[in-house]
Design a protein around this motif. Structure first.
Motif, PDB file in Angstrom:
ATOM      1  N   SER A 257       0.744  -1.414  -0.128  1.00  0.00           N
ATOM      2  CA  SER A 257       0.306  -0.313   0.002  1.00  0.00           C
ATOM      3  C   SER A 257       1.065   1.089  -0.328  1.00  0.00           C
ATOM      4  N   LYS A 258       1.601   1.184  -0.440  1.00  0.00           N
ATOM      5  CA  LYS A 258       2.520   2.228  -0.646  1.00  0.00           C
ATOM      6  C   LYS A 258       1.818   3.264  -2.042  1.00  0.00           C
ATOM      7  N   ASP A 259       3.113   4.863  -1.284  1.00  0.00           N
ATOM      8  CA  ASP A 259       2.335   6.032  -3.007  1.00  0.00           C
ATOM      9  C   ASP A 259       2.445   5.110  -4.810  1.00  0.00           C
ATOM     10  N   LEU A 260       1.859   4.796  -5.444  1.00  0.00           N
ATOM     11  CA  LEU A 260       2.012   4.319  -7.136  1.00  0.00           C
ATOM     12  C   LEU A 260       3.093   4.783  -7.181  1.00  0.00           C
ATOM     13  N   GLN A 261       3.995   6.222  -6.868  1.00  0.00           N
ATOM     14  CA  GLN A 261       5.237   6.393  -7.897  1.00  0.00           C
ATOM     15  C   GLN A 261       5.979   5.901  -6.958  1.00  0.00           C
ATOM     16  N   ASP A 262       5.983   5.659  -5.643  1.00  0.00           N
ATOM     17  CA  ASP A 262       7.341   4.440  -4.812  1.00  0.00           C
ATOM     18  C   ASP A 262       7.317   3.859  -5.582  1.00  0.00           C
ATOM     19  N   ARG A 263       6.253   2.749  -6.058  1.00  0.00           N
ATOM     20  CA  ARG A 263       6.362   1.522  -6.301  1.00  0.00           C
ATOM     21  C   ARG A 263       6.894   1.868  -8.109  1.00  0.00           C
ATOM     22  N   ILE A 264       6.179   2.695  -8.713  1.00  0.00           N
ATOM     23  CA  ILE A 264       7.413   2.486 -10.024  1.00  0.00           C
ATOM     24  C   ILE A 264       8.069   3.394 -10.023  1.00  0.00           C
ATOM     25  N   ALA A 265       9.013   4.419  -8.859  1.00  0.00           N
ATOM     26  CA  ALA A 265      10.539   4.505  -8.509  1.00  0.00           C
ATOM     27  C   ALA A 265      11.091   3.656  -8.788  1.00  0.00           C
ATOM     28  N   GLU A 266      10.582   2.398  -7.636  1.00  0.00           N
ATOM     29  CA  GLU A 266      11.436   1.114  -7.353  1.00  0.00           C
ATOM     30  C   GLU A 266      12.007   0.401  -9.037  1.00  0.00           C
ATOM     31  N   LEU A 267      11.083   0.388 -10.089  1.00  0.00           N
ATOM     32  CA  LEU A 267      10.721  -0.539 -11.103  1.00  0.00           C
ATOM     33  C   LEU A 267      10.894   0.152 -12.323  1.00  0.00           C
ATOM     34  N   THR A 268      11.112   1.109 -12.374  1.00  0.00           N
ATOM     35  CA  THR A 268      11.954   2.052 -12.921  1.00  0.00           C
ATOM     36  C   THR A 268      12.803   1.718 -13.813  1.00  0.00           C
ATOM     37  N   VAL A 269      13.300   1.532 -15.727  1.00  0.00           N
ATOM     38  CA  VAL A 269      14.549   1.188 -15.754  1.00  0.00           C
ATOM     39  C   VAL A 269      14.879   2.567 -17.212  1.00  0.00           C
ATOM     40  N   GLN A 270      15.758   2.395 -17.491  1.00  0.00           N
ATOM     41  CA  GLN A 270      16.058   3.490 -18.926  1.00  0.00           C
ATOM     42  C   GLN A 270      15.637   2.531 -19.783  1.00  0.00           C
ATOM     43  N   ARG A 271      15.388   3.862 -20.346  1.00  0.00           N
ATOM     44  CA  ARG A 271      13.607   3.361 -21.738  1.00  0.00           C
ATOM     45  C   ARG A 271      14.918   2.241 -22.780  1.00  0.00           C
ATOM     46  N   CYS A 272      16.552   3.089 -23.326  1.00  0.00           N
ATOM     47  CA  CYS A 272      17.404   1.929 -23.834  1.00  0.00           C
ATOM     48  C   CYS A 272      17.798   0.840 -23.288  1.00  0.00           C
ATOM     49  N   ARG A 273      17.512   0.444 -22.822  1.00  0.00           N
ATOM     50  CA  ARG A 273      17.296  -1.028 -22.047  1.00  0.00           C
ATOM     51  C   ARG A 273      16.411  -2.502 -22.844  1.00  0.00           C
ATOM     52  N   VAL A 274      15.244  -1.383 -23.333  1.00  0.00           N
ATOM     53  CA  VAL A 274      13.908  -1.794 -24.013  1.00  0.00           C
ATOM     54  C   VAL A 274      13.611  -2.161 -25.726  1.00  0.00           C
ATOM     55  N   ARG A 275      13.570  -2.294 -25.762  1.00  0.00           N
ATOM     56  CA  ARG A 275      13.308  -2.470 -27.598  1.00  0.00           C
ATOM     57  C   ARG A 275      11.317  -3.616 -28.250  1.00  0.00           C
ATOM     58  N   LEU A 276      11.232  -3.476 -28.420  1.00  0.00           N
ATOM     59  CA  LEU A 276      10.232  -3.413 -29.235  1.00  0.00           C
ATOM     60  C   LEU A 276      10.794  -4.185 -30.491  1.00  0.00           C
ATOM     61  N   SER A 277       9.659  -5.575 -30.552  1.00  0.00           N
ATOM     62  CA  SER A 277      10.141  -6.088 -31.599  1.00  0.00           C
ATOM     63  C   SER A 277       8.310  -6.349 -32.536  1.00  0.00           C
ATOM     64  N   SER A 278       7.812  -6.744 -32.172  1.00  0.00           N
ATOM     65  CA  SER A 278       6.033  -7.186 -33.072  1.00  0.00           C
ATOM     66  C   SER A 278       5.169  -6.489 -31.945  1.00  0.00           C
ATOM     67  N   ILE A 279       3.882  -6.434 -32.649  1.00  0.00           N
ATOM     68  CA  ILE A 279       2.537  -5.713 -32.409  1.00  0.00           C
ATOM     69  C   ILE A 279       1.868  -7.249 -31.637  1.00  0.00           C
ATOM     70  N   ILE A 280       1.284  -6.858 -30.678  1.00  0.00           N
ATOM     71  CA  ILE A 280       0.574  -8.377 -29.871  1.00  0.00           C
ATOM     72  C   ILE A 280      -0.782  -7.968 -30.150  1.00  0.00           C
ATOM     73  N   LEU A 281      -0.997  -7.320 -29.507  1.00  0.00           N
ATOM     74  CA  LEU A 281      -2.338  -6.864 -29.522  1.00  0.00           C
ATOM     75  C   LEU A 281      -2.765  -5.467 -29.970  1.00  0.00           C
ATOM     76  N   GLU A 282      -3.433  -4.629 -30.557  1.00  0.00           N
ATOM     77  CA  GLU A 282      -3.602  -3.018 -30.553  1.00  0.00           C
ATOM     78  C   GLU A 282      -5.013  -2.577 -30.480  1.00  0.00           C
ATOM     79  N   GLY A 283      -5.971  -1.655 -29.940  1.00  0.00           N
ATOM     80  CA  GLY A 283      -6.511  -1.022 -29.487  1.00  0.00           C
ATOM     81  C   GLY A 283      -6.495   0.219 -30.249  1.00  0.00           C
ATOM     82  N   THR A 284      -7.618   1.624 -29.521  1.00  0.00           N
ATOM     83  CA  THR A 284      -7.636   2.628 -30.703  1.00  0.00           C
ATOM     84  C   THR A 284      -6.279   3.987 -29.419  1.00  0.00           C
ATOM     85  N   PHE A 285      -6.194   3.055 -28.402  1.00  0.00           N
ATOM     86  CA  PHE A 285      -5.241   3.622 -28.151  1.00  0.00           C
ATOM     87  C   PHE A 285      -3.711   3.259 -26.814  1.00  0.00           C
ATOM     88  N   GLY A 286      -4.220   1.719 -26.953  1.00  0.00           N
ATOM     89  CA  GLY A 286      -3.291   1.106 -26.412  1.00  0.00           C
ATOM     90  C   GLY A 286      -2.544  -0.010 -27.510  1.00  0.00           C
TER      91      GLY A 286
END
Length: 549
Positions: A257-286
């Motif tokens: 029950s920590k603040d959402l920001q604290d939980r996100i901070a614990e898991l945050t990583v740099q964007r350069c470490r993530v690479r997108l390959s292929s779309i699995i599902l796609e909606g209007t905005f997701g």
């Protein structure tokens, strides 16, 4: 799609029959089935001398609040007596005292319809699961004796004693009823006098306080405490949906029950470490991608990435983060837990999940249907029950952690090639499965046709409402992801459910499996089984299936 109508419906009819020489009807009446299952139906064990073996062999779960069972029978042999003898056995006499019958254990079966009752009150001092066996021997002649065995499983809770069902044969005398009435009236009068006295004292005290403040003779700040001050603002309905609105889709009451920001901070990583390959599902905005993540030691792992498009609103981004973090820090083999989060300025957030060739369960079930290419994969009853058991284990873990899912459905589960099922959060589900969500004029898209009656009417959620949703999910498994109540307008769902309508039994669905669904859809939340009870029931059914494979 067929729905249960308010008329009589015969349940659990099987092609496996045996004949009783002495013709007999033995069944659960419509009020009894409605009391146990919340359905307007009759359940025949013996009809015109034909025994329904499947119904007899199925172990019925008895909710802890129900303290009696009622059977209706009649002999169909004119002019010839049909005798019976009964025997009751229990596995735990400490939790459940010896059951009692309201008829003699031996006698003649009546030639007219008669209902007899078995009393099952828990002791309230010991908690446990009690196996109950009712054996009825029916004798037409010395050479013609038929034995019927009914098995029940009663869950008894400690310190719980519910009101015993009173049959007409055991009604108290009128004089006792009058005494009880007068006692109740006296108690009510005493309570009214006490409340009037308290209110009068409060009024006098409040009047003196105001007079003191007006005259300026007292302190400038006066604290007045009333007997209602200790009650929380939402104490009338502490489990209501509104009481959870400040949190994600799950109620969090422990270290998460920590603040959402604290939980996100614990898991945050740099964007350069993530690479997108292929779309699995796609909606209007997701969008959901398959991608990869590079760990600090340089190793790569395949991940699922949930994100939104550039034109997504701030509200949609907030929902993605809020719902995606709902299962943060959980550790269970049947739960899909978030791994990492990537948030950078002026870009959409990335939510990373582990990937082991997972596919959305609803899409996999739909592919199992016959298509132009043929059958993708035919699910057996054994596989369906096994997947249901995995989902139950995940829900047991969630409830043990005091978390509610509130949106349990096939669309919010993933499955791999070996049919290992994981329960996931509902992030982006409204966008990716828009036909499963409806707005009922309150500016909120909800999974109307998966919601329990109390969730639909009062936005009240509990473990029992998750059980209702599981019943619909089990129906999805057996129908290969058909839309529930497809012909019913979302605005009419509450009225349909209140009138006793439920989803019809799917084609090729075993009676035992459909009975489990019906238990989940009991009108009263207290009469629905827990996930622990469902696990016991389906585990036993799964064992029966494996014996014949």
């Amino acid at each position: 799609m067929k729905l249960f109508t308010p008329g009589h419906v015969i349940l659990l009819i099987s092609i496996h029959f045996a004949t009783v020489c002495g013709y007999l009807n033995l069944f659960l009446s419509l009020p009894e089935v409605q009391r146990l299952l919340g359905l307007r139906a009759e359940l025949f064990y013996v009809r015109n001398g034909i025994i329904n073996n499947y119904a007899l062999h199925f172990v019925v779960l008895i909710p802890s609040k129900i303290d009696s069972l009622h059977f209706t029978w009649e002999s169909l042999v004119p002019g010839q007596p049909v005798s019976y003898s009964m025997m009751l056995e229990t596995s735990n006499s400490a939790a459940l005292p010896p059951p009692k019958l309201n008829i003699s254990k031996t006698g003649l079966i009546p030639n007219t319809l008669q209902t007899f009752a078995v009393s099952l009150p828990c002791s309230g001092t010991v908690e446990g699961e009690v196996d109950i066996t009712l054996i009825i021997n029916i004798t037409l002649s010395h050479e013609n004796v038929t034995t019927l065995t009914f098995r029940r499983k009663k869950i008894c809770l400690q310190f719980e004693k519910s009101t015993t069902y009173i049959s007409m044969d055991s009604m108290p005398q009128f004089s006792n009823s009058v005494n009880i009435f007068y006692i109740a009236v006296c108690c009510a009068l005493v309570l009214i006098l006490i409340l009037a006295f308290v209110v009068t004292l409060y009024y006098i005290k409040d009047k003196k306080t105001r007079r003191t403040i007006e005259n300026g003779s007292g302190p400038t700040t006066t604290t007045t405490t009333t007997f209602l001050a200790a009650l929380p603002r939402n104490s009338v309905n502490a489990s209501s949906y509104g009481s959870f609105r400040r949190m994600p889709s799950y109620s969090l009451i422990d270290e998460r029950s920590k603040d959402l920001q604290d939980r996100i901070a614990e898991l945050t990583v740099q964007r350069c470490r993530v690479r997108l390959s292929s779309i699995i599902l796609e909606g209007t905005f997701g969008k959901i991608y398959q991608g990869s993540y590079t760990n600090e030691d340089g190793t790569e792992e395949t991940v699922i990435v949930k994100t939104v498009t550039d034109h997504a609103s701030q509200v949609q981004i907030s929902l993605l983060l809020q719902e995606g973090m709902a299962m943060y820090s959980l550790n269970h083999k049947n739960i899909l837990t978030i791994l990492r989060v990537s948030i950078e300025d002026h870009t959409a957030p990335f939510l990373l999940y582990p990937y082991k060739n997972y596919k959305n369960l609803k899409h996999v079930l739909a592919k199992c249907k016959v298509s132009s290419e043929g059958v993708h994969h035919t699910l057996t009853t054994q596989e369906v029950v096994d997947m249901a058991l995995q989902i139950i284990q995940a829900m047991q873990y969630l409830h043990k952690k005091h978390l509610l899912h509130k949106d349990l459905a096939a669309r919010n589960c993933v499955v791999d090639d070996k049919l290992n099922v994981l329960v996931a959060d509902n992030a982006l589900s409204r966008d990716l499965f828009p036909s499963d969500y409806h707005c009922l004029g309150d500016n909120e898209n909800r999974p109307v046709k998966w919601l329990a009656i109390e969730s639909l009417l009062h936005k009240s959620f509990s473990p029992s409402s998750d059980v209702w949703s599981f019943g619909v999910l089990l129906w999805e498994l057996t129908t290969l992801a058909q839309q529930p109540y497809i012909e019913i307008d979302p605005f009419e769902m509450a009225a349909y459910l209140k009138d006793g309508y439920r989803l019809a039994q799917p084609i090729n669905c075993p009676d035992e499996l459909f009975a489990v669904m019906a238990y989940c859809w009991a009108m009263s939340a207290e009469e629905r089984p827990t996930f622990t009870q469902l696990h016991v029931c389906l585990q036993e059914f799964y064992a029966q299936l494996t014996r014949y494979v």
